[in-house]
Write a protein that holds these residues in place. Sequence first.
Motif, PDB file in Angstrom:
ATOM      1  N   GLN A   1      -4.885  -8.208  -4.011  1.00 27.00           N
ATOM      2  CA  GLN A   1      -6.345  -8.264  -4.008  1.00 27.00           C
ATOM      3  C   GLN A   1      -6.951  -6.862  -4.018  1.00 27.00           C
ATOM      4  O   GLN A   1      -7.917  -6.598  -4.744  1.00 27.00           O
ATOM      5  N   GLU A   2      -6.385  -5.974  -3.221  1.00 26.53           N
ATOM      6  CA  GLU A   2      -6.892  -4.603  -3.156  1.00 26.53           C
ATOM      7  C   GLU A   2      -6.738  -3.893  -4.505  1.00 26.53           C
ATOM      8  O   GLU A   2      -7.644  -3.192  -4.959  1.00 26.53           O
TER       9      GLU A   2
ATOM     10  N   THR B   1       2.093  -7.718  -0.894  1.00 28.56           N
ATOM     11  CA  THR B   1       1.481  -8.833  -0.170  1.00 28.56           C
ATOM     12  C   THR B   1       0.274  -9.317  -0.957  1.00 28.56           C
ATOM     13  O   THR B   1      -0.194  -8.650  -1.896  1.00 28.56           O
ATOM     14  N   GLU B   2      -0.252 -10.446  -0.549  1.00 23.27           N
ATOM     15  CA  GLU B   2      -1.469 -10.961  -1.181  1.00 23.27           C
ATOM     16  C   GLU B   2      -2.609  -9.953  -1.034  1.00 23.27           C
ATOM     17  O   GLU B   2      -3.393  -9.739  -1.963  1.00 23.27           O
ATOM     18  N   ASN B   3      -2.688  -9.312   0.137  1.00 23.04           N
ATOM     19  CA  ASN B   3      -3.727  -8.300   0.350  1.00 23.04           C
ATOM     20  C   ASN B   3      -3.568  -7.123  -0.609  1.00 23.04           C
ATOM     21  O   ASN B   3      -4.563  -6.593  -1.110  1.00 23.04           O
ATOM     22  N   HIS B   4      -2.330  -6.702  -0.849  1.00 22.48           N
ATOM     23  CA  HIS B   4      -2.102  -5.617  -1.810  1.00 22.48           C
ATOM     24  C   HIS B   4      -2.629  -6.000  -3.187  1.00 22.48           C
ATOM     25  O   HIS B   4      -3.317  -5.205  -3.841  1.00 22.48           O
TER      26      HIS B   4
ATOM     27  N   ASP C   1       0.692   4.288  -5.207  1.00 28.27           N
ATOM     28  CA  ASP C   1       0.550   4.727  -3.817  1.00 28.27           C
ATOM     29  C   ASP C   1       1.227   3.752  -2.848  1.00 28.27           C
ATOM     30  O   ASP C   1       1.786   4.163  -1.837  1.00 28.27           O
ATOM     31  N   ILE C   2       1.171   2.474  -3.162  1.00 31.43           N
ATOM     32  CA  ILE C   2       1.704   1.428  -2.276  1.00 31.43           C
ATOM     33  C   ILE C   2       3.225   1.308  -2.380  1.00 31.43           C
ATOM     34  O   ILE C   2       3.921   1.151  -1.371  1.00 31.43           O
ATOM     35  N   LEU C   3       3.756   1.357  -3.581  1.00 31.67           N
ATOM     36  CA  LEU C   3       5.181   1.082  -3.814  1.00 31.67           C
ATOM     37  C   LEU C   3       6.157   1.848  -2.923  1.00 31.67           C
ATOM     38  O   LEU C   3       7.108   1.244  -2.412  1.00 31.67           O
ATOM     39  N   PRO C   4       5.992   3.155  -2.715  1.00 31.12           N
ATOM     40  CA  PRO C   4       7.006   3.882  -1.936  1.00 31.12           C
ATOM     41  C   PRO C   4       7.196   3.380  -0.506  1.00 31.12           C
ATOM     42  O   PRO C   4       8.261   3.583   0.068  1.00 31.12           O
TER      43      PRO C   4
ATOM     44  N   LYS D   1      -6.206   1.034 -10.672  1.00 30.63           N
ATOM     45  CA  LYS D   1      -5.294  -0.035 -10.242  1.00 30.63           C
ATOM     46  C   LYS D   1      -3.850   0.466 -10.235  1.00 30.63           C
ATOM     47  O   LYS D   1      -3.110   0.262  -9.273  1.00 30.63           O
ATOM     48  N   THR D   2      -3.467   1.136 -11.314  1.00 33.81           N
ATOM     49  CA  THR D   2      -2.103   1.647 -11.418  1.00 33.81           C
ATOM     50  C   THR D   2      -1.832   2.707 -10.360  1.00 33.81           C
ATOM     51  O   THR D   2      -0.776   2.716  -9.731  1.00 33.81           O
TER      52      THR D   2
END
Length: 115
Positions: free
Chosen positions: A42-43, A37-40, A59-62, A53-54
């Motif tokens: 930006q975060e 998402t746009e929030n992802h 952490d987000i992808l799964p 960042k990586t």
Amino acid sequence: MEARDKQVLRSLRLELGAEVLVEGLVLQYLYQEGILTENHVQEINAQTTGLRKTMLLLDILPSRGPKAFDTFLDSLQEFPWVREKLKKARKEAMTDLPAVASVRLPRELSLPAQL
């Protein structure tokens, strides 16, 4: 995302972090394809180093759905060596999975033939 793909990301986490994958088009491609998402974005961009960042991306992808791993592979056009390493690890994970034994339920737990 399948458990196998989550395991691949986890097992290669430090190697992927060393590659600084968030530079270039990776994040924008994942955003374009609806994985992030746009929030992802930006975060992730708010993190102070490429490694952070990586790691946040990993952490987000799964949690981003069944297409997240394949879309992530597609996003790695600038990192073909990383993409190949992930594909190889995924293939090895597929061959390492034990065969699922069929389980026979006791008659009293079985579903009726006609529902």
